[in-house]
Every structure is written in structure tokens, then in C-alpha cells.
Design an enzyme around this catalytic site. Structure first.
Site, mmCIF file in Angstrom:
data_model
loop_
_atom_site.group_PDB
_atom_site.id
_atom_site.type_symbol
_atom_site.label_atom_id
_atom_site.label_comp_id
_atom_site.label_asym_id
_atom_site.label_seq_id
_atom_site.Cartn_x
_atom_site.Cartn_y
_atom_site.Cartn_z
ATOM 1 N N CYS B 85 6.632 6.333 -0.514
ATOM 2 C CA CYS B 85 7.916 6.425 -1.470
ATOM 3 C C CYS B 85 8.541 7.522 -1.407
ATOM 4 O O CYS B 85 9.851 8.118 -0.284
ATOM 5 C CB CYS B 85 7.356 6.227 -2.666
ATOM 6 S SG CYS B 85 8.513 5.944 -3.427
ATOM 7 N N HIS B 194 3.264 2.125 -3.176
ATOM 8 C CA HIS B 194 2.097 2.799 -3.196
ATOM 9 C C HIS B 194 0.246 2.699 -3.459
ATOM 10 O O HIS B 194 -0.091 2.022 -4.535
ATOM 11 C CB HIS B 194 2.023 3.283 -4.577
ATOM 12 C CG HIS B 194 3.915 3.886 -5.480
ATOM 13 N ND1 HIS B 194 3.614 5.758 -4.625
ATOM 14 C CD2 HIS B 194 4.821 3.699 -5.043
ATOM 15 C CE1 HIS B 194 5.235 6.204 -4.982
ATOM 16 N NE2 HIS B 194 5.720 5.065 -4.874
ATOM 17 N N GLU B 196 -1.808 4.427 -3.764
ATOM 18 C CA GLU B 196 -2.388 5.218 -4.283
ATOM 19 C C GLU B 196 -2.441 5.053 -5.186
ATOM 20 O O GLU B 196 -3.323 5.705 -6.639
ATOM 21 C CB GLU B 196 -1.751 7.053 -4.405
ATOM 22 C CG GLU B 196 -0.355 7.404 -5.064
ATOM 23 C CD GLU B 196 0.646 6.484 -4.387
ATOM 24 O OE1 GLU B 196 0.377 5.637 -3.702
ATOM 25 O OE2 GLU B 196 1.371 7.292 -5.359
#
Lengths: 81, 222
Positions: B85, B194, B196
Site C-alpha cells: 500500500c 494488504h 498482513e
């Protein structure tokens, strides 16, 4: 004291959703003159005294390295009296 | 195996990134933007957020943070670097990756679970996936539209450097539905959604993002 102005605009081929949003807001307010709108950034840099050629070259360099992203933007440097 | 996670002023996702690194089996090492030391890490993650308030352009100020000089140098020598990002935006501003990320085509900040297809699994960060594998991970950004000139786009496609594409409707106007790309060497990867945030089903939509963080172990073992 002199003012150096750097205008940064998205390149013509890069989509400008903000400009498009402004273009579509104008007629809602009765402003019907615009065929299209592009939105950019303007930097006003004050320096002491009249700018020298070397200083203007430095500003050009700064505009290329930091103030604009040459991948998506063009810039113009000018001195405002 | 030590994986550095950089925190810039305004970074949001450094903790989740560090947690994902640990879940993937490596040690997470916090790095500060003003550090002139990479603390002997083997790889670096630039997490998401709004570094330096996104002032000027997303990633434009962060690119000149002291720690980035070291990251750029190490990336040139082959160290794996993943930008997620805002981290992807920093990598583009740093010219470690081509192109730029611009305002979403519909102007809205997006926050949704997004299906992506892994296209290239030959990078340091994608080897745990199979080519064509589809995963669902969060996508949350305001400036996620990948843009580049036609020549760069053709090069990215011809060289297989698109690592992931959005599936279905284009969420943000990215050219060729590009969600992530890599450099020529395959050690630097930028990804807009994302992984994560999707490492376990308790806190994420899936656990399918974990592969990015296990991939890096494969890369080191080789």
C-alpha cells in the site's frame, strides 16, 4: 525579494479523477462553460533578491526530484514579478 | 532470518506487518525512518499507512528518509523488499519500481475484502503461491490506481513482472487490473492490497495473505 512559481500538472494522458469531479460539479451550480477541468499543484517559493540562472537551475532540479513525479506529472518554473 | 519493518511518521500497519512476519516464521525487527542502520536484517517490509501525512504525494517525502537510502542500496544488491500500500507508493517514488499510484478512479477511499490472482510466483515474496492461485485479502486505499506509460506497461507484461491482478471489477482504475508488480530481479515487490491483515481467520477475512511472509523464508533458504 522574488517569487518563483512552480506549477505541477498531471500529464494529459493520466486520469485526473479530481478534475473530473470538479468538471461534473460545475454544471450542477449553473456554470456551463467547462468542457473539461484538470487540477494541479502550485508552489510559491520566495527567495532573497533577483533569481540568478544558477538558482533557477536549482529550482528546476528540485521540481524534477521532489516537487513533481516525472512519471505522472509535468512542471513549469517561472519567476513572478 | 530477520525481517525489518520500517515505521515512518504516519505509518499504520507496522504492527500487523511485524505480527505477520512472526506468523510466517521469521524474526521481526523494528526499523525507524530516521535510522541510518538496517540492523543486519535479511529483508525489509515497508508497511501501509499515511507516511508524512501523504503530503506532496503519497510516499514522496518518505522516499528521502535516511533509512530509505540504505533500503535503496540494499535492494540494488538483491535484498528482498516488500512495499504494501503506502509502502508500494514509497517504492515507486524511490524508483525501485516503475509507475506511480494515483487517486482511485472513483475518488473514494476503499476498504473491502478483495480477490486477487497471483500471476508470478517467482519472486522473493510470492513463492508460497501457485501461479493463478486466487486469494482474498483486504484492500484499503485512496490512491491505489496503478499508472504508467504504455511502454512501461508492455515491458511489465512481457517480462512477467505483474505479480498480482484484481479479480472481477477494477476497484481503483489500475491499468491492466494491476495489484502488484516486481522489479527485474524479483527481489523488490510492491502490492496495493494488504496480506498482513489476512494471516489468520480470527482477525482477517482469510489466512491467505500469510504466503507472502512464508515466501520470504523460502527465498532465504535457497
Amino acid at each position: 525579494m522574488a517569487k518563483i512559481v512552480v506549477d505541477v500538472m498531471l500529464k494529459p494522458e493520466i486520469l485526473d479523477p479530481q478534475g473530473n469531479a470538479v468538471a461534473s460539479a460545475l454544471p450542477r451550480l449553473g456554470f456551463t462553460f467547462a468542457q473539461s477541468v484538470r487540477q494541479g499543484k502550485r508552489f510559491e517559493i520566495e527567495i532573497a533578491g533577483e533569481p540568478t540562472a544558477a538558482q533557477l537551475a536549482e529550482v528546476e532540479k528540485a521540481a524534477e526530484v521532489l516537487l513533481s513525479n516525472p512519471v505522472i506529472e509535468n512542471f513549469v518554473v517561472r519567476v513572478e514579478k | 532470518m530477520r525481517v525489518g519493518v520500517i515505521t515512518f511518521p504516519g505509518t499504520l500497519d507496522d504492527r500487523d506487518a511485524a505480527r505477520a512476519v512472526v506468523a510466517g516464521g521469521a524474526e521481526a525487527v523494528s526499523l525507524w525512518h530516521a535510522d541510518a542502520d538496517l540492523k543486519n536484517v535479511d529483508a525489509v517490509i515497508l508497511p501501509g499507512g499515511f507516511s508524512y501525512g501523504d503530503y506532496l504525494r503519497c510516499g514522496a517525502i518518505s522516499r528521502f528518509a535516511p533509512v530509505m537510502n540504505l533500503v535503496i542500496e540494499a535492494a540494488g544488491k538483491g535484498m528482498p523488499v516488500l512495499g504494501i500500500c503506502n509502502g508500494f507508493q514509497v517504492l515507486c517514488e524511490s524508483h525501485l519500481l516503475p509507475g506511480a499510484l494515483t487517486r482511485n478512479s472513483d475518488l473514494h477511499f476503499l476498504c473491502k475484502d478483495q480477490e486477487i490472482e497471483i500471476i508470478n510466483n517467482a519472486t522473493a515474496w510470492t513463492s508460497s503461491y501457485k501461479p493463478g492461485e486466487k486469494i482474498v485479502i483486504p484492500l484499503k486505499n485512496g490512491e491505489g490506481s496503478f499508472q504508467c506509460d504504455d511502454e512501461t506497461l508492455a515491458k511489465l507484461e512481457d517480462q512477467g513482472r505483474v505479480i498480482a491482478r484484481y479479480v472481477g471489477q477494477n476497484p481503483n482504475g489500475s491499468r491492466n487490473l494491476i495489484a502488484g508488480i516486481t522489479n527485474e530481479r524479483g527481489n523488490v515487490v510492491g502490492l496495493m492490497p494488504h496480506p498482513e491483515h489476512a494471516i489468520d481467520e480470527l482477525t482477517g477475512p482469510t489466512a491467505q495473505g500469510l504466503g507472502f511472509f512464508t515466501s520470504i523464508l523460502n527465498a532465504m533458504v535457497k
